[in-house]
Design an enzyme around this catalytic site. Structure first.
Site, PDB file in Angstrom:
ATOM      1  N   HIS A 280      65.817  62.590 106.386  1.00  0.00           N
ATOM      2  CA  HIS A 280      66.996  63.454 106.381  1.00  0.00           C
ATOM      3  C   HIS A 280      67.138  64.200 107.695  1.00  0.00           C
ATOM      4  O   HIS A 280      66.168  64.450 108.397  1.00  0.00           O
ATOM      5  CB  HIS A 280      66.931  64.448 105.217  1.00  0.00           C
TER       6      HIS A 280
ATOM      7  N   CYS B   1      58.810  77.080  94.594  1.00  0.00           N
ATOM      8  CA  CYS B   1      57.792  76.709  95.573  1.00  0.00           C
ATOM      9  C   CYS B   1      58.256  77.197  96.946  1.00  0.00           C
ATOM     10  O   CYS B   1      59.383  77.659  97.102  1.00  0.00           O
ATOM     11  CB  CYS B   1      57.537  75.201  95.593  1.00  0.00           C
TER      12      CYS B   1
END
Length: 651
Positions: free
Chosen positions: A67, A177
């Protein structure tokens, strides 16, 4: 966001022909260029490859998600591709990759690529989802697989928001997270799945990269029997005041899901009291002192690292500029500040670097006592940095016998002690200083910061005394070695640089090395200084070596830090290895010491001299033998890296 909105059918590649990682990337980018999604092949590929250089986007289980947020992208797009044979994509599990999702986001996009990553992670971790994608033969079937999963997910979400019956327990949970991508949604899926199997209704809020999802309402929290927090970062806690609550790392939300749910269902969780500013740990977690220590320590380290990296590299640039522009031999003591442009870089870098210890101690205290502990921790770190001590204060008042302890910094170890001390002091004040409930707000914003700062500050004046004594003893010891064997001197100095990586032992060796420069400039520099800098460069470079040779023993985040440590090591910023040394001191620190000591001894054996007090590779021209010097640093890094990787336990 809805992944189908950016999962474009016309760019999909359902039969990849490429057989290597870079060729796969090229083939996918070509499809994006051909369909007008990407305007410049080279620009977009540079972005993709820069991301791959940080750490592979091959996630394992046959899936990769390259990405880039890139100026060459016209509109946010996700390209799906699959290979019938599988490709060596340098995946985290070392297995071939056959499913690829290339995420292209425009520069102006509002974290579109992160949102897409989060949404993809959520689906790809569902049992059987990836296998369905492996069976598709058309772009329409790909979209259908996602539509089916979305419908099932929506039904499950609606099903678990409200208890099925009055007899069914209802709990709420929050997952988060550090990156807000994969683990956040893995924990969500695991909690939902296990709760359904156990006959428990649950609603899970996700604090992910794309924002807060499925936010818990006041009514949800009121009706819930208890709360599960599976998070590696701070989440909004005050809303859970008075509720039974268990707080664990996000990994426990994935691996110990049933245990967490049982703690709530079986009434084993402690009640969270928001008025006191900090949550109460579960009974099991409270007994795990090692786990608590690690959690608080890493909270401080993670906040400190940007200051170390930014400030340290700015300082290194200052030395590079002065080295390039030239500094007279009689002004080498001012290297890094001699020319005006270098001086500006030095001042900016020093300002950032100078905040390292206060930030570290502040966030250790914050992790322990939350916001009220922050100011006391910052003060403790600042006192450790400046070396304020009872001895200095007494000397200022006329007590000459204590002057030797005046102004000696206690460094990283002092800040470490100060952070935990500040947190403990604030917790004690919370517990023992009682005020009417109507004044609890004033207690948090007035009494806790004030009393925490007062008590922590005075205690730190005593903490700095033994640290000053340690530094003085180290300097005396090194001074005694100066007239002896250069090999022994190099071995000791190099090893000391890795003992606490920026703390009092490290700084004692560094101060000794710099102290030898003035008397050795006329003879080409100092062997002691050369050994000090070489030894200090080894630990960060050893971290990189270990993360490359022993990939399976490090998390993705640790491997990313390993890459950063190349720059840190070459710039002579030993502190880059602190997170690894702090997380596993029994294995990491001895490994670092061995490699640094060997490097220092080799420098001493060859009599290599250095005329600069700092700078790493940027002042390599100021050594008497640059190639041999770099070779010795590399030898030490390999020795330490192999030792550390071999001793470390697999994740």
């Amino acid at each position: 966001m809805k992944i189908q909105d950016v999962l474009r059918k016309e760019v999909m590649l359902l039969d990849l022909q490429a057989t290597s990682k870079e060729a796969v990337i090229d083939e996918m980018i070509t499809s994006l260029v051909d369909k007008g999604v990407v305007t410049d092949f080279d620009t977009f590929k540079t972005g993709i490859m820069n991301r791959e250089a940080q750490t592979t986007t091959g996630l394992g289980d046959g899936i990769a998600m390259p990405h880039s947020k890139n100026a060459a992208v016209k509109e946010a797009t996700v390209l799906f591709a699959k290979s019938s044979k599988g490709v060596d994509y340098e995946s985290l599990d070392g297995q071939p990759t056959d499913l690829f999702f290339m995420i292209a986001a425009p520069d102006g996009a509002n974290d579109t690529h992160l949102a897409a990553l989060a949404e993809l992670s959520k689906y790809l971790m569902k049992p059987g989802f990836a296998d369905k994608l492996r069976q598709v033969t058309s772009a329409e079937e790909v979209i259908a697989v996602f539509d089916e999963a979305e419908a099932a997910d929506k039904a499950a979400s609606e099903k678990t928001v409200t208890p099925v019956s009055d007899d069914k327990d209802f709990i709420v949970a929050v997952t988060a997270c550090t990156t807000g991508i994969a683990h956040t949604y893995m924990a969500e899926e695991s909690l939902k799945k296990v709760a359904e199997e156990m006959g428990v209704a649950i609603k899970v809020e996700t604090n992910g990269a794309s924002g807060v999802g499925n936010r818990l309402t006041a009514e949800d929290i009121k009706r819930a029997k208890g709360v599960i927090i599976a998070a590696d970062k701070a989440v909004e806690m005050d809303r859970f005041d008075g509720k039974p609550l268990v707080s664990r790392p996000v990994a426990d939300g994935i691996k110990k899901t049933e245990e967490l749910i049982n703690i709530i269902v079986n009434n084993q969780a402690d009640t969270y009291v928001a008025a006191n500013g900090a949550s109460t740990e579960s009974k099991e977690e409270a007994t795990s002192l090692g786990g608590a220590f690690y959690k608080h320590l890493m909270s401080g380290v993670s906040q400190m690292l940007p200051f170390v990296i930014g400030g340290g590299i700015m300082i290194a640039i200052a030395f590079l500029l002065d080295g390039t522009l030239g500094v007279p031999n009689d002004q080498l003591g001012n290297l890094g500040s001699y020319h005006e442009i270098a001086s500006m870089f030095m001042k900016i870098g020093s300002a950032a670097f100078g905040l390292m210890l206060p930030v570290f101690a502040g966030y250790v205290a914050y992790s322990i006592a939350e916001k009220p502990g922050l100011v006391a921790g910052f003060v403790a770190g600042a006192i450790a940095k400046e070396g304020y001590a009872i001895g200095k204060i007494a000397y200022a008042a006329g007590g000459e016998k204590t002057s030797a302890l005046a102004g000696v910094s206690s460094g990283f170890l002092g800040a470490l002690v100060g952070g935990f001390l500040a947190g403990a002091v604030v917790l004690a004040i919370k517990k023992y200083v009682k005020v009417p409930r109507s004044l609890e707000g004033a207690k948090s914003i007035l009494l806790l910061p004030l009393l925490g700062t007062v008590f922590t500050g005075f205690l730190m004046l005593f903490v700095n005394i033994p640290m000053a004594a340690i530094n003085t003893a180290m300097n005396n010891f090194l001074g005694g070695l100066g007239g002896g064997s250069a090999v022994l001197l190099g071995l000791v100095l190099g090893g000391m640089m890795a003992v606490d990586m920026g703390g009092p032992v490290n700084k004692a060796a560094y101060v000794f090395g710099t102290g030898t420069l003035a008397a050795t400039v006329s003879t080409g520099g100092s062997v002691a200084m050369a050994a000090v800098m070489a030894g200090g460069m080894v630990p960060p470079l050893a971290v990189f070596v270990a993360t490359v040779l022993f990939k399976d023993k490090f998390t993705e985040e640790e491997r990313n830090s390993g890459l950063t440590n190349i720059v840190m090591g070459l710039s002579f910023i030993t502190e880059g290895a602190i997170p690894f040394g702090a997380a596993d001191p029994a294995r990491a620190i001895p490994s670092f010491v061995v490699g640094s000591a060997v490097t220092g001894a080799l420098v001493g054996l060859s009599g290599i001299k250095l005329m600069a007090p700092h700078g790493g590779i940027f002042v390599i021209a100021l050594t008497s033998n640059a190639l041999l010097y770099l070779l010795y640093v590399a030898i030490g890094a390999v020795i330490s890296g192999v030792l550390y990787g071999a001793l470390r336990k697999a994740k």
